[in-house]
Design a protein around this motif. Structure first.
Motif, short mmCIF file in Angstrom:
data_model
loop_
_atom_site.label_atom_id
_atom_site.label_comp_id
_atom_site.label_asym_id
_atom_site.label_seq_id
_atom_site.Cartn_x
_atom_site.Cartn_y
_atom_site.Cartn_z
N LEU A 252 9.88 -5.34 1.74
CA LEU A 252 8.75 -6.01 2.37
C LEU A 252 7.64 -5.02 2.69
N PHE A 253 8.03 -3.88 3.26
CA PHE A 253 7.02 -2.90 3.64
C PHE A 253 6.31 -2.37 2.40
N ALA A 254 7.06 -2.16 1.31
CA ALA A 254 6.46 -1.65 0.08
C ALA A 254 5.54 -2.70 -0.55
N GLY A 255 5.95 -3.96 -0.51
CA GLY A 255 5.20 -4.99 -1.24
C GLY A 255 4.35 -5.87 -0.35
N GLN A 256 4.17 -5.46 0.91
CA GLN A 256 3.51 -6.34 1.87
C GLN A 256 2.11 -6.75 1.45
N LYS A 257 1.34 -5.78 0.94
CA LYS A 257 -0.04 -6.06 0.59
C LYS A 257 -0.13 -7.07 -0.56
N GLN A 258 0.66 -6.79 -1.61
CA GLN A 258 0.67 -7.71 -2.76
C GLN A 258 1.12 -9.10 -2.33
N LEU A 259 2.17 -9.12 -1.51
CA LEU A 259 2.75 -10.38 -1.08
C LEU A 259 1.71 -11.20 -0.32
N GLN A 260 1.01 -10.52 0.56
CA GLN A 260 0.00 -11.20 1.37
C GLN A 260 -1.11 -11.78 0.49
#
Lengths: 269, 301
Positions: A252-260
């Motif tokens: 989640l921390f690694a992909g947070q920006k993309q996910l958002q």
């Protein structure tokens, strides 16, 4: 610093403390021995990793972790492949009834999955897929949200490129593989992160279709742990909890920006 | 390309249809097997008395529905579901919105706070429930320790019918904030900065800007989050199974838990199917209603 910023920082710090407290508390408990837990300490006096050793020792935590990893990866690949194929058809191929099929895809999002679980259980049982990674993964391969998300991205690829490739005699599949997928890395990553997270965290379905230690996923492992005698040993339980949340928190921390960005795009446009 | 012969055109269109369906076929097949068929089968089974394996034995018409409406347990589960939705959905959205507004400030180190606020999205329901179960523990949990420290008497958070639904709801709000926050923050970041710049020039204050710019521009996202949260709340299972098992006295026996118990513990497949149909219809109606109600008020960019 202005008064306003100081106020915002104060609120930020307080909110973060409240939101993170349960996670920090679990971590803290996982480092305590039984006596200390009962005393109600917040911070371990003599932190030790003994509970982690015990967690792997007393329950097949490693087997559960491997099962969860395999299932989450399978669903991730399945959802990405099926969603991108479907999204490609919706964007680049014109045929009668396309709009209707797209509406039906969207309509699937309104069916609460739990309303279909009884026949699904019977289907998986009759396929001989109980206690297998197939029963845990295949029913989730088709995903309307994923199709929708990728369709948004594919629509930004100029249609002229597709027409030019058609005239040049490049096959559809090669266009899909060599052009569409490489320029869509961001939403593909978003979807992968989303798929992995939701599958790793799945609870009800694995509870229904697994009943052996070899087949269980971590989430069901945690339930087992809580419902048998280890339950009173909170330190060990929390060590297992920490072990199963670390992979998803890191992801989640690694992909947070993309996910958002991806989730918002899926939400609005 | 302008002089295509009619026959070729028909052929091309046909091949388009074939390959279009080819690309869609894996998804269509799986939706068919694991979504459409089981949905129809559930509706069908809701009209039958079945054996423990779900084989229909005898047509009972609306019998299962009639006995549901007569059953006190069913109404308790309706009450628990409605209570749970009312306790979780508005509060989750409100808190997540507050956090998103804070995390949308342009400040040094804001990334750390964004990560902190979205953290629960990476937490499984099972892991989170176990942590909350410990916090609710009557003798060593943090909540009762706090109450004792201020001189109040402890509460049986999960065993007292008065508190159980509230306790499960509070834990759920925490679990759902991460996802809701992430979407709302994305929505906030999509709002055109120029709107705020002109408002600043006009000397409008923060709260006026919030009311006149932020909330209207965020309304499509709020609308989406509202629907998703509502549907999710109706689908709640994990925290109930781990924290209360539907008890005490059915006070947390939400609909999905009731379906699960009927189908897989009591082997009353027909009755469980009837409840599943009611769940499906409710979610469908609510989604539709929300569309109708909010459609007019939502401001689309």
């Amino acid at each position: 610093m202005t008064m306003r910023n100081a106020l915002v920082y104060t609120l930020l710090v307080l909110s973060a403390a409240v939101m993170l407290f349960p996670i920090g508390y679990a971590f803290s408990i996982s480092l305590m021995d039984g006596g200390e837990v009962l005393k109600g300490n917040l911070i371990p006096e003599e932190p030790s990793l003994a509970n982690y050793v015990a967690a792997f020792d007393r329950i097949p935590l490693l087997t559960y972790l491997v099962n969860s990893l395999v299932v989450a990866l399978l669903v991730m690949v399945g959802q990405v492949v099926l969603s991108s194929l479907a999204a490609f058809a919706f964007v680049f191929i014109d045929f009668k009834g396309k709009a209707l099929i797209f509406m039906l895809f969207l309509a699937t999002m309104m069916v609460p999955w739990e309303a279909t679980m009884v026949p699904n259980f019977l289907t998986v049982q009759s396929l001989g897929w109980l206690n297998s990674v197939w029963g845990l993964s295949v029913p989730f391969f088709a995903l309307a949200f994923g199709t929708f998300l990728l369709r948004q991205q594919f629509k930004t690829i100029p249609h002229e490129m597709y027409e030019a490739s058609q005239i040049a005699g490049i096959s559809r599949f090669r266009f899909f593989w060599n052009v569409v997928l490489p320029v869509s890395k961001t939403p593909l990553v978003t979807l992968s992160v989303y798929s992995f997270l939701t599958t790793w965290n799945m609870y009800l379905w694995p509870l229904l279709v697994t009943n052996t230690e070899q087949a269980r996923t971590v989430q069901i492992g945690i339930k087992q742990m809580q419902s048998n005698e280890i339950a009173s040993d909170w330190g060990v339980v929390m060590a297992a909890v920490v072990m199963i949340i670390i992979p998803t928190l890191l992801l989640l921390f690694a992909g947070q920006k993309q996910l958002q960005e991806g989730l918002t795009q899926g939400a609005i446009k | 390309m302008t002089v295509t012969l009619p026959r070729q055109r028909v052929k091309a269109r046909l091949s388009d249809a074939v390959s279009g369906l080819l690309y869609l076929s894996p998804s269509i097949a799986l939706f068919g097997i694991f979504l459409v068929y089981p949905l129809l089968r559930t509706i069908y089974l809701s009209f039958f008395r079945t054996d423990t394996q779900g084989t229909p034995l005898e047509f009972v018409g609306l019998g299962h529905y009639a006995s549901l409406f007569m059953s006190a347990t069913f109404w308790q589960s309706v009450q628990a579901t409605v209570g749970f939705v009312a306790l979780t959905v508005p509060l989750t959205i409100l808190v997540a919105l507050g956090l998103a507004l804070l995390a949308n400030e342009k400040l040094r180190g804001i990334g750390i706070f964004r990560t902190a606020f979205s953290a629960t999205m990476g937490m499984s329901v099972a892991a989170s429930s176990v942590i909350w179960m410990f916090m609710y523990n009557p003798s060593i949990g943090i909540f009762n320790r706090f109450l004792e420290a201020i001189g109040a008497s402890g509460v049986q958070w999960l065993l007292d019918p008065q508190y159980a639904l509230l306790s499960v709801s509070l834990a759920t709000v925490w679990m759902n904030i991460g996802f809701t926050f992430l979407i709302l923050l994305g929505g906030l970041q999509n709002i055109d900065r120029a709107l705020y710049e002109s408002a600043d020039i006009a000397g409008t204050g923060y709260w006026t800007q919030l009311r006149a710019i932020t909330i209207p521009m965020l309304s499509p996202t709020l609308f989406f989050v509202g629907i998703i949260s509502l549907i999710n709340a109706f689908q709640t299972f994990g925290q109930i199974d781990l924290l209360t098992k539907g008890g005490p006295m059915n006070s947390t026996n939400v609909i999905v838990y009731a379906i699960y118990k009927d189908a897989f513990i009591n082997y009353n497949v027909g009755g469980a199917s009837a409840q599943a149909v009611l769940l499906f219809v409710t979610v469908l109606l609510l989604t539709w209603l929300q569309f109708k109600l909010v459609e007019r008020k939502v401001h689309y960019q």
